[in-house]
Design an enzyme around this catalytic site. Structure first.
Site, mmCIF file in Angstrom:
data_model
loop_
_atom_site.group_PDB
_atom_site.id
_atom_site.type_symbol
_atom_site.label_atom_id
_atom_site.label_comp_id
_atom_site.label_asym_id
_atom_site.label_seq_id
_atom_site.Cartn_x
_atom_site.Cartn_y
_atom_site.Cartn_z
ATOM 1 N N HIS A 1 50.198 58.675 -79.064
ATOM 2 C CA HIS A 1 50.648 59.256 -77.795
ATOM 3 C C HIS A 1 49.674 60.303 -77.303
ATOM 4 C CE1 HIS A 1 54.622 57.435 -78.795
ATOM 5 N NE2 HIS A 1 54.420 57.068 -77.565
ATOM 6 N N GLU B 1 46.284 25.283 -63.895
ATOM 7 C CA GLU B 1 44.930 25.563 -64.357
ATOM 8 C C GLU B 1 44.139 24.278 -64.627
ATOM 9 O OE1 GLU B 1 44.998 27.816 -68.050
ATOM 10 O OE2 GLU B 1 46.782 26.779 -68.754
ATOM 11 N N ASP C 1 40.456 28.422 -66.296
ATOM 12 C CA ASP C 1 40.397 27.008 -66.656
ATOM 13 C C ASP C 1 40.305 26.125 -65.419
ATOM 14 O OD1 ASP C 1 40.290 26.727 -69.467
ATOM 15 O OD2 ASP C 1 42.325 27.517 -69.605
ATOM 16 N N CYS D 1 46.759 34.534 -62.401
ATOM 17 C CA CYS D 1 46.579 35.364 -63.593
ATOM 18 C C CYS D 1 45.193 35.189 -64.211
ATOM 19 C CB CYS D 1 47.665 35.085 -64.635
ATOM 20 S SG CYS D 1 47.624 33.405 -65.275
HETATM 21 C C1 PEP Z 1 43.152 30.865 -67.092
HETATM 22 O O1 PEP Z 1 42.788 29.782 -67.568
HETATM 23 O O2 PEP Z 1 42.779 31.288 -65.986
HETATM 24 C C2 PEP Z 1 44.068 31.737 -67.854
HETATM 25 C C3 PEP Z 1 44.593 32.826 -67.321
HETATM 26 O O3 PEP Z 1 44.313 31.411 -69.145
HETATM 27 P P1 PEP Z 1 43.269 31.680 -70.339
HETATM 28 O O4 PEP Z 1 42.142 32.509 -69.795
HETATM 29 O O5 PEP Z 1 44.044 32.355 -71.406
HETATM 30 O O6 PEP Z 1 42.843 30.293 -70.699
HETATM 31 MG MG MG Z 2 43.782 28.918 -69.332
#
Ligand code: PEP
Ligand code: MG
Length: 556
Positions: free
Chosen positions: A204, A446, A470, A517
């Site tokens: 912390h 992806e 991906d 993401c």
């Molecule tokens: C991606 O493929 O964009 C993703 C977020 O998954 P990872 O990078 O874990 O394959």
């Molecule tokens: Mg991925």
């Protein structure tokens, strides 16, 4: 003294530690002076009276921690100040308390000694745990115990653990380790930086230093010795370097850097605690990506509004055998509880390709990125998948969980995953085990296939999350692992962009939300494209959260 690096500072003496809190600090090194403790070990005749003394000190410490919580709310915010409530709970821990009683009774020793002994025991136990989060708790138990001992030995009843106030201005505070309650008392106008020889980035103390904007370096080791007292230094919390007696040229260059960094930080801090909205007021969910439960504190101090991608395969990768349902349940529960009802999207295991664990006994393949991986393993070996799903559903009652399947290429795969979920839910129901039946279920988009049939996939799920890493690799047929191909791995390629656009449209036509993401979500230069396409959520590394909120506020 350690000499490293090949830049301007190489010729200057410097120490190197673990970067803990970003920023640059200038000042004189001053070692923390803790008041010398009187000899605290002696025998007692009346053990009952000694237990009463301990209980009174414990009650007083709990009250003090309550006051410290109130006093820290403004300085640290609720999510950080809450540590003092956790400290109160530590003092109420039946195991901790009974062990102290036991030492007093069986060894006929005074309360100060008993608290000190049990604190060391607990701290060693935390230190030896195979979990960075628990390691970080070692400092907490020592901190609360020191408070109780101080109360016991102090005639006035005031804690006298350290003299933190009289250092003058502009000091870089040096110490073996700093307790959270000591950190929160620091006057950030006199203490410009913190350097410790020990410590954990999970403590912390480090989280508080970050929140209070005090640059810090930890784990410098024995090189941090008192011969440095009073020397001028520059502390670079970003690189982990402490430059001793810098020359004029180095000071000038660091001053320039500090000016730029401070201005940027101050600008970003204005966005802490705010909603993420575009200029026109459209709300965007700004989430963080994590690899394991140990990242939670960083996520919390990043001010993310949820977790958009928990790469659960890391639990498998850090294990020598299949993690059991119970192990996984505890991790998911901890994450959900810590996020206090903010959404946590846990991606089911994406094992395979570059992420392999030997106990999966996957056959060697020529093209593992396109081989037996992720959801393909889950569908082929449902017994593995079901363990994870049971753990997830059981944990679902402890927060706001969403489950997401990776590497989807067909409607059939989604239907199979959903039917395995139904089986798991039916089993839990039959066993009268609680779960949340209404959690959101999503898929990663992806692969080009999933983007192209996103209209067909959308009716089966509650959301899409676009994995641009991906998606780029598979659309362009460029191996993301091959460093030589870097210039061909172009996430801005029109083919990738069109697939993203198509996915967003199809999601919205079906009335579901869609996020990103992959790494592209954190690319400031591309944010306006994503916002204009209508992206509803972005999930990025915790360090990019405030930057992105600031950027979004200037767009659309
Ligand atoms: C991606 O493929 O964009 C993703 C977020 O998954 P990872 O990078 O874990 O394959
Ligand atoms: Mg991925």
């Amino acid at each position: 003294m350690v000499h490293i690096g090949s830049q301007t500072n190489e010729r200057l003496p410097h120490l190197h530690g673990t970067p803990a809190s970003r920023g640059i600090a200038f000042g004189k090194i001053a070692f923390l002076k803790r008041n010398a403790k009187p000899e605290i070990k002696h025998k007692v005749d009346d053990v009952k009276a000694e237990i009463d003394r301990f209980e009174q000190a414990r009650a007083k410490a709990i009250t003090q921690l309550g006051n410290l919580y109130e006093a820290s709310l403004e300085k640290l915010g609720e999510q950080n100040a809450v540590v003092f409530q956790i400290h109160q709970l530590m003092l109420d821990d039946p195991d901790y308390v009974s062990q102290i009683h036991e030492v007093i009774t069986s060894e006929q020793m005074n309360a100060e000694y008993a608290v000190d002994t049990v604190a060391k025991r607990f701290s060693m136990m935390f230190e030896s745990m195979d979990n960075d989060y628990m390691k970080g708790r070692a400092a907490d138990v020592l901190d609360v115990s020191r408070r109780v001992v101080d109360i016991l030995i102090s005639a006035s009843g005031e804690p006298k653990n350290s003299t933190l106030k009289n250092y003058g201005t502009s000091v870089i505070l040096a110490t073996d380790d700093l307790a959270p309650s000591e950190t929160v008392q620091l006057d950030k106008f006199s203490v410009t930086g913190i350097v410790t020889s020990h410590g954990s980035t999970r403590s912390h103390t480090v989280i508080f230093a970050r929140t209070m904007g005090i640059p810090a370096i930890i784990s410098v080791g024995d090189a941090l010795d008192e011969s440095l007292e009073g020397k001028n230094a520059i502390l670079d919390g970003g690189s982990g370097m402490l430059i001793i007696e810098p020359d004029e040229e180095t000071i000038a260059s660091y001053k320039e850097r500090k000016k730029t960094e401070d201005a940027l930080r101050a600008r970003l801090e204005q966005f802490r605690g705010k909603e993420t909205r575009t200029l026109s007021g459209r709300k965007i969910k700004l989430y963080a990506n994590i690899g394991n439960a140990d990242d939670i504190d960083i996520v919390k101090s990043s001010d993310a509004e949820g977790i958009g991608l928990f790469r659960s395969e890391y639990i498998y990768l850090s294990s020598d055998d299949f993690p059991t349902e119970e192990t996984q349940f505890k991790i998911y529960k901890q994450v959900l509880e810590s996020m206090e009802n903010k959404q946590v999207i846990i991606r089911t295991l994406d094992i395979g390709a570059d992420k392999t664990a030997p106990y999966f006994t996957l056959k060697p393949e020529d093209n593992p990125a396109m081989g037996m991986r992720a959801v393909r393993i889950c569908i082929t070996r449902p017994e593995i998948f079901k363990v994870q799903l049971r753990a997830l559903y059981r944990a679902s009652v402890f927060g706001k969980l969403a489950i997401m399947f990776p590497m989807i290429t067909s409607v059939e795969e989604v239907k199979t995953c959903l039917s395995i979920c139904e089986e798991v839910k039916a089993e839990l129901k039959a066993q009268e085990i609680d779960f949340d039946p209404n959690i959101e279920i999503g898929i990663m988009i992806e692969t080009p296939a999933s983007a192209l049939i996103s209209d067909e996939l959308a009716p089966y799920v509650d959301f899409f999350s676009i994995g641009t890493n991906d998606l780029t690799q598979f659309t362009l047929a460029v191996d993301r692992q091959n460093a030589d191909l870097g210039r061909f791995l172009n996430p801005y390629h029109h083919a990738v962009i069109r697939l993203i656009e198509m996915t967003v449209k199809n999601a919205h036509n079906a009335g579901i939300w869609v996020g990103v993401c992959g790494e592209l979500a954190a690319d400031e230069g591309f944010t306006h494209e994503l916002i204009s396409m209508g992206i509803d959520e972005m999930s990025v590394a915790p360090s990019s959260v405030l930057m992105l909120r600031a950027r979004i506020s200037t767009l659309g």
